[in-house]
Design a protein around this motif. Structure first.
Motif, PDB file in Angstrom:
ATOM      1  N   THR A  35       0.822  -1.216   0.000  1.00 32.10           N
ATOM      2  CA  THR A  35       0.000   0.000   0.000  1.00 32.10           C
ATOM      3  C   THR A  35       0.853   1.262   0.000  1.00 32.10           C
ATOM      4  OG1 THR A  35      -0.128  -0.015   2.429  1.00 32.10           O
ATOM      5  CG2 THR A  35      -1.891  -1.145   1.218  1.00 32.10           C
ATOM      6  N   GLN A  36       2.184   1.108   0.076  1.00 34.23           N
ATOM      7  CA  GLN A  36       3.065   2.265   0.047  1.00 34.23           C
ATOM      8  C   GLN A  36       4.327   1.958  -0.731  1.00 34.23           C
ATOM      9  OE1 GLN A  36       5.169   3.189   3.856  1.00 34.23           O
ATOM     10  NE2 GLN A  36       3.798   1.655   4.761  1.00 34.23           N
ATOM     11  N   ARG A  59      -0.050   9.458  -8.051  1.00 34.52           N
ATOM     12  CA  ARG A  59      -1.266   9.789  -7.293  1.00 34.52           C
ATOM     13  C   ARG A  59      -2.426   8.889  -7.674  1.00 34.52           C
ATOM     14  NH1 ARG A  59      -1.510  14.178  -4.097  1.00 34.52           N
ATOM     15  NH2 ARG A  59       0.256  15.619  -4.050  1.00 34.52           N
ATOM     16  N   ARG A  64       0.526   5.000  -1.161  1.00 31.20           N
ATOM     17  CA  ARG A  64       1.054   6.101  -0.357  1.00 31.20           C
ATOM     18  C   ARG A  64       2.556   6.172  -0.559  1.00 31.20           C
ATOM     19  NH1 ARG A  64       2.922   6.100   4.947  1.00 31.20           N
ATOM     20  NH2 ARG A  64       2.100   4.005   5.317  1.00 31.20           N
ATOM     21  N   THR A  66       5.963   6.572   0.794  1.00 34.53           N
ATOM     22  CA  THR A  66       6.652   6.488   2.080  1.00 34.53           C
ATOM     23  C   THR A  66       7.638   7.635   2.242  1.00 34.53           C
ATOM     24  OG1 THR A  66       6.600   4.086   1.769  1.00 34.53           O
ATOM     25  CG2 THR A  66       7.908   4.923   3.615  1.00 34.53           C
ATOM     26  N   SER A 101       4.518  13.254  -0.962  1.00 26.88           N
ATOM     27  CA  SER A 101       5.403  12.657   0.031  1.00 26.88           C
ATOM     28  C   SER A 101       5.634  13.651   1.154  1.00 26.88           C
ATOM     29  CB  SER A 101       6.742  12.272  -0.601  1.00 26.88           C
ATOM     30  OG  SER A 101       7.672  11.874   0.382  1.00 26.88           O
TER      31      SER A 101
END
Length: 305
Positions: A35-36, A59, A64, A66, A101
């Protein structure tokens, strides 16, 4: 499925472990279950469609970010060298903010032209943090194990404390700590709220005997946590940080020439097995042998949750 001690969402992969276009690497990470993701400036500026298109891809991926890397050799310079690095830093900070970020990674200087005065280094990092502040970006300062003056995280922490900025903290990398044999007890001196990034990697030999071997291992022979001979150390690092109160993200920063010859989906799947081991087994307090976990997951056909 959330576990009391942590889960796989706490762990991400670095794009440097994967081959292919930015879109290919983002897809491989997401499809593996991450997820990141940790991004580098080259991912963005080297994208065929341009910087704006790269930002849109990131995006739209749902991943996400990190952190964003890496600002090198910033602190300790003077005159035109300092001005040059300030311009580089401003560009990187703008990209960092555009990608969403919240963390820019800055590594300790290796330059022979840099001052070894801790006060000068702290002043420069204070300036960097001030540039980052209006953009909502935090700066994570990491000690490279071949840094000229700062080569271990306790030294990096000392500079961070001297600089005393609300958005300046420390970045940790298990590889560098293992390479310099920095005692794990040194983690206890850190403020968990000032740990902005933790990068994890393993490697295949017990001891690194020279700075040259350290650099070569770091850039070509890292493996994912649980695949090398320092599995227990990686596990203890994560447990120690968790006990300290750290609840931020972990990124697998693994430079490996062999992985560059494998399909990105295969490499991302290997990395996700490490996330399963750390998130679902280590942080739930049992620490089984990583190879057994790999075999059990493969045999059971475990799917990302």
């Amino acid at each position: 499925m959330q576990h009391p001690g942590g889960n796989t969402d706490d762990f991400g992969i670095d794009t440097i472990s994967l081959t292919g276009t930015l879109q290919t690497r983002l897809r491989a990470a997401r499809d593996a279950g991450f997820t990141q993701i940790m991004l580098s400036a080259r991912d963005v500026v080297g994208h065929d469609g341009g910087v704006d298109a790269a930002v849109r891809l990131v995006r739209a991926s749902g991943l996400r970010v990190t952190g964003f890397q890496v600002l090198r050799d910033f602190e300790g310079l003077s005159g035109h060298l300092h001005d040059y690095k300030v311009d580089v830093a401003k560009s990187m900070l703008e990209l960092c903010a555009a990608l969403g970020s919240r963390v820019l990674l800055a590594c300790s200087s290796t330059s022979t032209h840099a001052s070894d005065d801790p006060a000068k280094m702290a002043a420069d990092l204070r300036k960097l943090a001030m540039l980052a502040l209006p953009l909502g970006v935090k700066v994570a300062y990491e000690g490279l194990s071949w840094g000229r003056t700062v080569s271990e995280f306790p030294q990096a922490w000392d500079i961070v404390c001297r600089a005393d900025m609300p958005n300046l903290g420390i970045g940790l990398d298990s590889f560098h700590a293992f390479a310099t044999q920095t005692a794990i007890e040194e983690l206890d001196m850190l403020d968990p709220d000032k740990i902005y990034l933790v990068q994890l990697a393993d490697f295949m030999w017990q001891e690194i005997r020279s700075v040259e071997e350290r650099i070569t291992t770091a850039r070509h022979f890292r493996v994912f946590p649980g695949e090398g001979v320092h599995s227990e150390q990686v596990a203890q690092w994560v447990l120690r940080l968790h006990a300290l109160g750290y609840r931020g993200g972990y990124s697998f920063e693994v430079f490996n020439d062999d992985y560059q010859q494998m399909p990105p989906a295969t490499v991302a799947a290997r990395a996700y097995r490490s996330a399963l081991w750390l998130g679902e087994d280590v942080l739930r307090r049992s620490v089984p042998i990583p190879n057994a976990i790999t075999l059990r997951r493969s045999a059971g056909g475990a799917r990302p949750r």
